[in-house]
Design a protein around this motif. Structure first.
Motif, PDB file in Angstrom:
ATOM      1  N   UNK A   1      10.899   3.897 -14.341  1.00 12.24           N
ATOM      2  CA  UNK A   1      10.819   2.896 -13.289  1.00 12.24           C
ATOM      3  C   UNK A   1       9.851   1.818 -13.745  1.00 12.24           C
ATOM      4  N   UNK A   2      10.283   0.574 -13.700  1.00 17.29           N
ATOM      5  CA  UNK A   2       9.437  -0.528 -14.136  1.00 17.29           C
ATOM      6  C   UNK A   2       9.351  -1.582 -13.043  1.00 17.29           C
ATOM      7  N   UNK A   3       8.196  -2.196 -12.921  1.00 21.31           N
ATOM      8  CA  UNK A   3       8.005  -3.241 -11.940  1.00 21.31           C
ATOM      9  C   UNK A   3       6.528  -3.485 -11.707  1.00 21.31           C
ATOM     10  N   UNK A   4       6.224  -4.240 -10.674  1.00 21.65           N
ATOM     11  CA  UNK A   4       4.841  -4.541 -10.319  1.00 21.65           C
ATOM     12  C   UNK A   4       4.400  -3.603  -9.207  1.00 21.65           C
ATOM     13  N   UNK A   5       3.284  -2.948  -9.409  1.00 21.96           N
ATOM     14  CA  UNK A   5       2.726  -1.997  -8.452  1.00 21.96           C
ATOM     15  C   UNK A   5       2.046  -2.794  -7.341  1.00 21.96           C
ATOM     16  N   UNK A   6       2.743  -2.967  -6.207  1.00 22.98           N
ATOM     17  CA  UNK A   6       2.233  -3.809  -5.131  1.00 22.98           C
ATOM     18  C   UNK A   6       1.207  -3.107  -4.250  1.00 22.98           C
ATOM     19  N   UNK A   7       1.354  -1.810  -4.090  1.00 26.90           N
ATOM     20  CA  UNK A   7       0.484  -1.072  -3.183  1.00 26.90           C
ATOM     21  C   UNK A   7       1.179   0.207  -2.761  1.00 26.90           C
ATOM     22  N   UNK A   8       0.769   0.754  -1.608  1.00 26.45           N
ATOM     23  CA  UNK A   8       1.335   2.007  -1.128  1.00 26.45           C
ATOM     24  C   UNK A   8       1.656   1.904   0.358  1.00 26.45           C
ATOM     25  N   UNK A   9       2.521   2.827   0.825  1.00 26.12           N
ATOM     26  CA  UNK A   9       2.809   2.896   2.249  1.00 26.12           C
ATOM     27  C   UNK A   9       1.839   3.862   2.924  1.00 26.12           C
ATOM     28  N   UNK A  10       2.095   4.199   4.181  1.00 24.37           N
ATOM     29  CA  UNK A  10       1.152   5.038   4.930  1.00 24.37           C
ATOM     30  C   UNK A  10       1.062   6.467   4.402  1.00 24.37           C
ATOM     31  N   UNK A  11       2.045   6.871   3.585  1.00 24.50           N
ATOM     32  CA  UNK A  11       2.031   8.205   2.988  1.00 24.50           C
ATOM     33  C   UNK A  11       1.728   8.156   1.491  1.00 24.50           C
ATOM     34  N   UNK A  12       1.124   7.063   1.050  1.00 22.67           N
ATOM     35  CA  UNK A  12       0.682   6.889  -0.332  1.00 22.67           C
ATOM     36  C   UNK A  12       1.846   6.756  -1.319  1.00 22.67           C
TER      37      UNK A  12
END
Length: 240
Positions: free
Chosen positions: A207-218
């Motif tokens: 999986x490739x892309x930009x790590x934007x952040x996380x949701x409420x369950x990490x």
């Protein structure tokens, strides 16, 4: 001679010797052992341990236990390491000391169904204490050991005991919504490559892309082109 670690009252140790503590903890969990068991093994070059948990919520939320144990390790390591030593956490469980890989946390559970409450969840720690003698310092710049990073005087049993204490604190905090938010804030401040392009190999797929952040369950929010995908923490579960 390696001394026997002393764990908090809600935890008990099981020495694994040369065997794999992760496999032993999973086997004990399948047999119905109480939560709080820590199978552990320590050699000159490697510290391994695995903690059995008994979640009371669906797996998707329960996977926060992996995050709690990761932040618990950072807290434990930070208390024992020289002040200038930096430890970061990969979203996928990797541990980085001064930017280089130095070990990882792993997880396994009784189910892979995100909506099911698992009978058990095991979180394992694997830390490199010393590189093999055939490796010269600096020969493997992306892989390191704590003795290469000025932390060779840390007693690994002290570190294991501290990990158990700090992890227990965070696991208790997860029972409260505000504690979960506090964990998220602390964890995000330690995550490696947040906001940067990443490559994430999972179960044979890259999986490739930009790590934007996380949701409420990490779960990881990964942006590829115009698409933003969610990769849940359950994707990190291993077969043991």
């Amino acid at each position: 001679m390696i001394r026997t670690p002393v764990f908090p009252p809600l935890m008990k140790g099981l020495a694994a010797g040369p065997a794999n503590p992760f496999a032993i903890a999973c086997d004990q969990a399948r047999r119905g052992v109480d939560a709080g068991l820590i199978a552990w093994s320590c050699s000159d070059d490697r510290l391994r341990a695995a903690l059995v948990l008994a979640p009371e919520e669906p797996l998707e939320q329960a996977m926060a236990g992996l995050v709690a144990c990761a932040v618990g390790f950072q807290n434990a390591f930070g208390a024992l390491a020289p002040s200038e030593t930096a430890l970061h956490l990969d979203w996928a469980g990797g541990l980085r000391v001064n930017g280089a890989h130095c070990g990882a946390l792993h997880a396994a559970a009784a189910t892979r169904d995100p909506a099911a409450v698992p009978d058990w969840l095991v979180v394992a720690l694997d830390l490199t204490l010393r590189l093999p003698d055939e490796f010269e310092p600096g020969e493997t710049p992306d892989w390191t050991a704590i003795d290469q990073e000025g932390c060779g005087l840390i007693d690994p049993i002290d570190l294991l005991e501290a990990w158990s204490r700090h992890s227990l604190r965070w696991l208790h905090l997860l029972e409260d919504p505000e504690g979960r938010a506090t964990l998220a804030r602390d964890w995000v401040g330690l995550v490696w490559d947040l906001g940067r392009p990443v490559t994430l190999p999972l179960r044979g797929t890259r999986h490739e892309g930009t790590f934007l952040g996380v949701d409420e369950n990490f779960g990881m929010l990964l942006k590829t082109g115009a698409e933003t995908r969610l990769i849940p923490l359950t994707a990190l579960l291993e077969e043991v």
